[in-house]
Design a protein around this motif. Sequence first.
Motif, PDB file in Angstrom:
ATOM      1  N   LEU A 127       0.929  -1.324   0.015  1.00  0.00           N
ATOM      2  CA  LEU A 127      -0.129   0.184   0.125  1.00  0.00           C
ATOM      3  C   LEU A 127       1.005   1.198  -0.036  1.00  0.00           C
ATOM      4  CD1 LEU A 127      -1.313  -2.173   2.119  1.00  0.00           C
ATOM      5  CD2 LEU A 127      -3.249  -0.670   1.877  1.00  0.00           C
ATOM      6  N   LEU A 128       0.236   2.377  -0.900  1.00  0.00           N
ATOM      7  CA  LEU A 128       1.276   3.534  -0.662  1.00  0.00           C
ATOM      8  C   LEU A 128       0.193   4.488  -0.716  1.00  0.00           C
ATOM      9  CD1 LEU A 128       3.936   5.031  -1.272  1.00  0.00           C
ATOM     10  CD2 LEU A 128       2.997   5.284  -3.915  1.00  0.00           C
ATOM     11  N   ALA A 217       3.772  13.781   1.050  1.00  0.00           N
ATOM     12  CA  ALA A 217       4.591  13.074   1.775  1.00  0.00           C
ATOM     13  C   ALA A 217       4.168  11.514   1.426  1.00  0.00           C
ATOM     14  CB  ALA A 217       4.361  13.138   3.418  1.00  0.00           C
ATOM     15  N   TYR A 218       4.870  10.468   1.830  1.00  0.00           N
ATOM     16  CA  TYR A 218       4.502   9.096   1.312  1.00  0.00           C
ATOM     17  C   TYR A 218       4.553   8.086   2.655  1.00  0.00           C
ATOM     18  CZ  TYR A 218       5.457  11.093  -3.187  1.00  0.00           C
ATOM     19  OH  TYR A 218       5.398  11.679  -4.284  1.00  0.00           O
ATOM     20  N   GLU A 219       3.911   7.374   2.768  1.00  0.00           N
ATOM     21  CA  GLU A 219       3.735   6.042   3.617  1.00  0.00           C
ATOM     22  C   GLU A 219       3.687   4.827   2.775  1.00  0.00           C
ATOM     23  OE1 GLU A 219       2.710   4.919   8.049  1.00  0.00           O
ATOM     24  OE2 GLU A 219       0.979   5.013   6.555  1.00  0.00           O
ATOM     25  N   VAL A 220       4.641   4.047   2.835  1.00  0.00           N
ATOM     26  CA  VAL A 220       4.450   2.792   2.545  1.00  0.00           C
ATOM     27  C   VAL A 220       4.061   1.570   3.208  1.00  0.00           C
ATOM     28  CG1 VAL A 220       7.004   1.886   2.216  1.00  0.00           C
ATOM     29  CG2 VAL A 220       5.236   0.969   0.593  1.00  0.00           C
ATOM     30  N   TRP A 235      13.828  -4.246  10.436  1.00  0.00           N
ATOM     31  CA  TRP A 235      15.191  -3.696  11.011  1.00  0.00           C
ATOM     32  C   TRP A 235      15.727  -2.564  10.020  1.00  0.00           C
ATOM     33  CZ3 TRP A 235      16.396  -4.350  15.749  1.00  0.00           C
ATOM     34  CH2 TRP A 235      15.784  -5.448  16.433  1.00  0.00           C
ATOM     35  N   TYR A 236      15.060  -2.644   8.735  1.00  0.00           N
ATOM     36  CA  TYR A 236      15.530  -1.517   7.941  1.00  0.00           C
ATOM     37  C   TYR A 236      15.352  -0.016   8.526  1.00  0.00           C
ATOM     38  CZ  TYR A 236      15.796   1.652   4.084  1.00  0.00           C
ATOM     39  OH  TYR A 236      16.571   2.748   2.993  1.00  0.00           O
ATOM     40  N   PRO A 237      16.444   0.676   8.650  1.00  0.00           N
ATOM     41  CA  PRO A 237      16.073   1.816   9.297  1.00  0.00           C
ATOM     42  C   PRO A 237      15.008   2.949   8.804  1.00  0.00           C
ATOM     43  CG  PRO A 237      18.477   1.531   8.446  1.00  0.00           C
ATOM     44  CD  PRO A 237      17.589   0.543   8.097  1.00  0.00           C
ATOM     45  N   GLY A 238      14.301   3.099  10.006  1.00  0.00           N
ATOM     46  CA  GLY A 238      13.129   4.034   9.883  1.00  0.00           C
ATOM     47  C   GLY A 238      11.907   3.131   9.725  1.00  0.00           C
ATOM     48  N   ALA A 239      12.021   1.894   9.498  1.00  0.00           N
ATOM     49  CA  ALA A 239      10.973   0.857   9.331  1.00  0.00           C
ATOM     50  C   ALA A 239      10.246   0.888  10.483  1.00  0.00           C
ATOM     51  CB  ALA A 239      11.175  -0.200   8.401  1.00  0.00           C
ATOM     52  N   ARG A 240       8.871   0.403  10.646  1.00  0.00           N
ATOM     53  CA  ARG A 240       8.345  -0.018  12.150  1.00  0.00           C
ATOM     54  C   ARG A 240       7.436  -0.924  11.709  1.00  0.00           C
ATOM     55  NH1 ARG A 240       5.435   4.532   9.842  1.00  0.00           N
ATOM     56  NH2 ARG A 240       3.266   4.370  10.112  1.00  0.00           N
ATOM     57  N   SER A 241       7.042  -1.729  12.910  1.00  0.00           N
ATOM     58  CA  SER A 241       6.203  -2.924  12.432  1.00  0.00           C
ATOM     59  C   SER A 241       4.598  -2.180  12.478  1.00  0.00           C
ATOM     60  CB  SER A 241       6.145  -3.608  14.033  1.00  0.00           C
ATOM     61  OG  SER A 241       4.999  -4.689  13.889  1.00  0.00           O
ATOM     62  N   HIS A 242       3.990  -3.006  11.602  1.00  0.00           N
ATOM     63  CA  HIS A 242       2.601  -2.370  11.362  1.00  0.00           C
ATOM     64  C   HIS A 242       1.621  -3.525  11.371  1.00  0.00           C
ATOM     65  CE1 HIS A 242      -0.635  -0.458   8.916  1.00  0.00           C
ATOM     66  NE2 HIS A 242       0.013   0.760   9.269  1.00  0.00           N
ATOM     67  N   GLY A 243       1.632  -4.293  12.505  1.00  0.00           N
ATOM     68  CA  GLY A 243       0.916  -5.685  12.611  1.00  0.00           C
ATOM     69  C   GLY A 243       1.441  -6.869  12.680  1.00  0.00           C
ATOM     70  N   PRO A 244       1.025  -7.877  12.512  1.00  0.00           N
ATOM     71  CA  PRO A 244       1.880  -9.258  12.743  1.00  0.00           C
ATOM     72  C   PRO A 244       2.591  -9.659  11.525  1.00  0.00           C
ATOM     73  CG  PRO A 244      -0.425  -9.619  12.627  1.00  0.00           C
ATOM     74  CD  PRO A 244      -0.382  -8.266  12.740  1.00  0.00           C
ATOM     75  N   ARG A 245       2.324  -9.108  10.185  1.00  0.00           N
ATOM     76  CA  ARG A 245       2.848  -9.470   8.905  1.00  0.00           C
ATOM     77  C   ARG A 245       3.314  -8.428   8.022  1.00  0.00           C
ATOM     78  NH1 ARG A 245      -0.161 -11.373   5.406  1.00  0.00           N
ATOM     79  NH2 ARG A 245      -2.049 -11.309   6.480  1.00  0.00           N
ATOM     80  N   ALA A 246       3.287  -7.128   8.615  1.00  0.00           N
ATOM     81  CA  ALA A 246       3.416  -5.935   7.852  1.00  0.00           C
ATOM     82  C   ALA A 246       4.523  -4.823   8.615  1.00  0.00           C
ATOM     83  CB  ALA A 246       2.129  -5.253   7.886  1.00  0.00           C
ATOM     84  N   ALA A 248       5.931  -0.732   8.054  1.00  0.00           N
ATOM     85  CA  ALA A 248       5.445   0.705   7.518  1.00  0.00           C
ATOM     86  C   ALA A 248       6.683   1.433   7.249  1.00  0.00           C
ATOM     87  CB  ALA A 248       4.597   1.314   8.067  1.00  0.00           C
ATOM     88  N   PHE A 249       6.902   2.362   6.357  1.00  0.00           N
ATOM     89  CA  PHE A 249       7.987   3.279   6.335  1.00  0.00           C
ATOM     90  C   PHE A 249       7.447   4.520   5.583  1.00  0.00           C
ATOM     91  CE2 PHE A 249      11.400   5.092   3.829  1.00  0.00           C
ATOM     92  CZ  PHE A 249      12.352   5.334   4.907  1.00  0.00           C
ATOM     93  N   ALA A 250       7.884   5.703   6.237  1.00  0.00           N
ATOM     94  CA  ALA A 250       7.454   7.083   5.856  1.00  0.00           C
ATOM     95  C   ALA A 250       8.546   7.795   5.346  1.00  0.00           C
ATOM     96  CB  ALA A 250       6.525   7.565   6.745  1.00  0.00           C
ATOM     97  N   ALA A 251       8.232   8.846   4.391  1.00  0.00           N
ATOM     98  CA  ALA A 251       9.101   9.700   3.830  1.00  0.00           C
ATOM     99  C   ALA A 251       8.647  10.885   3.001  1.00  0.00           C
ATOM    100  CB  ALA A 251      10.299   8.956   3.070  1.00  0.00           C
TER     101      ALA A 251
END
Length: 266
Positions: A127-128, A217-220, A235-246, A248-251
């Motif tokens: 999702l974008l 702004a964008y959030e994927v 573990w990608y810098p800036g990424a965060r957990s978004h539920g059990p299988r997802a 998210a990353f914003a920029a």
Amino acid sequence: MKIFLSADIEGTAGIAHWDEADRSHPDHREFRTLMTAEVVAACEGARAAGAEEVVVKDAHDSGRNLVLDLLPDYVRIVRGWSGHPDAMMFGIAADFAAAIYVGYHSKAGTEANPLAHTTTTTVSRLLLNGEVASEFTVNALCAARYGVPSAFLAGDAGICADARAMIPGIATVATLEGAGRAANSLSPARSRALIRQGVEAALSRDLSGLVPPPAEAYEVVVEFCNPSDAYRASWYPGARSHGPRAIAFAATDFFEIQRALRFVLA
């Protein structure tokens, strides 16, 4: 005039099974030839519209699918994967008049193509900014970063509809429609004729309205099929957990979204 062409295979007329897209399977021989023929048809259409050069990115899997000796002499070919975040659009630059897309397919989570996916089959949805996105979504926004309009797309009916919704005015050729694990397709000869005609017409008009405007702004959000893939990607810098299988990353810069996807989906 220079044209950039991004070539995939899962939207090639007639395709219906993963074996046909797999370089290690004998069925791939036929479909790499059909993929190449659709690319050549698009190049011929671009040439008829005044293109002096067409740069083709072989953008499926290994990046080594097209039958090179069938390409016209005004074509440059980008093969393999550099590792650059432009990925399927690697080689594009601000001096291209337009980007065109051949062999494109529907996004993960849809049934418009038996081979529908987004970048990798480990992703259930991408999702974008809250909308389910396709490879075309990301690639058209990549082209827009360089100010390059997206003028034409050939692929299954689902991705054609998505492309028109994203960029009103883009020309499309629907090569096939999916139904479960089946495909109802144009003949390859008919598909090639429509692609050639469609590209020539698409590039012979005003292209200025075909660059999607940037968002503030964008959030994927990447939803994976497996929670362990989500954990790894978190573990990608800036990424965060978004539920059990997802995750998210914003920029604010879309290139940072591309960079994140380059590593999160590796």
